[in-house]
Write an enzyme that holds these catalytic residues in place. Sequence first.
Site, short mmCIF file in Angstrom:
data_model
loop_
_atom_site.label_atom_id
_atom_site.label_comp_id
_atom_site.label_asym_id
_atom_site.label_seq_id
_atom_site.Cartn_x
_atom_site.Cartn_y
_atom_site.Cartn_z
N GLU A 72 -43.31 20.48 34.04
CA GLU A 72 -42.74 19.53 35.01
C GLU A 72 -41.41 20.03 35.60
OE1 GLU A 72 -44.80 16.92 31.85
OE2 GLU A 72 -43.89 18.91 32.02
N ASN A 73 -40.72 20.92 34.88
CA ASN A 73 -39.41 21.41 35.34
C ASN A 73 -39.48 22.82 35.93
OD1 ASN A 73 -38.20 19.05 34.55
ND2 ASN A 73 -37.50 19.84 32.59
N ASP A 102 -34.87 22.54 28.31
CA ASP A 102 -35.98 21.63 28.64
C ASP A 102 -37.01 22.34 29.52
OD1 ASP A 102 -37.40 19.28 28.48
OD2 ASP A 102 -36.30 18.27 30.09
N PHE A 141 -33.79 8.49 38.06
CA PHE A 141 -32.59 7.96 38.72
C PHE A 141 -32.68 7.98 40.24
CE2 PHE A 141 -31.15 10.02 34.71
CZ PHE A 141 -30.91 8.85 34.01
N PHE A 183 -36.05 24.25 48.68
CA PHE A 183 -37.38 23.65 48.79
C PHE A 183 -38.42 24.62 48.24
CE2 PHE A 183 -41.12 23.02 51.83
CZ PHE A 183 -41.71 22.05 51.04
N ALA A 184 -39.19 24.17 47.24
CA ALA A 184 -40.27 24.97 46.66
C ALA A 184 -41.60 24.38 47.16
CB ALA A 184 -40.20 24.93 45.14
N VAL A 199 -36.82 12.59 45.38
CA VAL A 199 -36.58 13.86 46.07
C VAL A 199 -37.38 13.85 47.38
CG1 VAL A 199 -36.67 16.38 45.92
CG2 VAL A 199 -36.35 15.02 43.84
N GLY A 202 -41.08 13.92 45.28
CA GLY A 202 -41.20 13.55 43.87
C GLY A 202 -40.32 12.36 43.55
N GLY A 232 -38.02 10.54 40.32
CA GLY A 232 -37.42 10.73 39.01
C GLY A 232 -36.88 9.43 38.46
#
Length: 220
Positions: A138-139, A134, A22, A90-91, A25, A18, A20
């Site tokens: 997405e989270n 949040d 900043f 890790f998912a 991943v 992924g 982000g």
Amino acid sequence: MPRRTFSLEDFEVGRPLGKGKFGNVYLARERRSGFLVALKVLFKSQVEQEGVEHQLRREIEIQAHLRHPNVLRLYNYFHDRRRVFLILEFAPRGELYKELQRCRRLDATRTATLMEELADALLYCHGRKVIHRDIKPENLLLGLKGELKIADFGWSVHAPSLRRRTLCGTLDYLPPEMVEGGGHDEKVDLWCLGVLCYELLAGHPPFESPSAADTYRRIT
């Protein structure tokens, strides 16, 4: 995963998982144990430019102390001159958001299972005076068997009094007390749970509107 001091040389870094604001991943394998992890790489220059150093420190401090099957583990972290590395669980099935994009909506049984897992994880967090602030597709990540994992504690806060005034979170998921500029507590996460339940079943958030102003009006 063993607790010790790490460096980038301790990992075989694989495919990106992924991207982000900043950094990125990556899937990575710890060389000594062969253990698979998600390695989140953040660039210090970007973190400093946005003035979120305190937010990153808080995210690490909070997530590292949480132990629940439906909360993504933060095993450890390390840094070099330019980057900060977070060693995360890790998912394998990725973001719930991507599953929702693929399926458009989920059936009632699947939604109920995810809601039960999320509610249990939030009760655990709130019992430790942690508000996520949040919760959104997405989270939320999915483990090997499709079990839910709360991730991204960037907006989270450890608030012993469980009262805060900061406006944060994602527009479609903002609760009325945040929109109106009042104080808030752990119940903001429960509001998000309700919004998420609606989105999973209907395929869109309940207050979605063409403009931010319209969304604010519908929420309040």
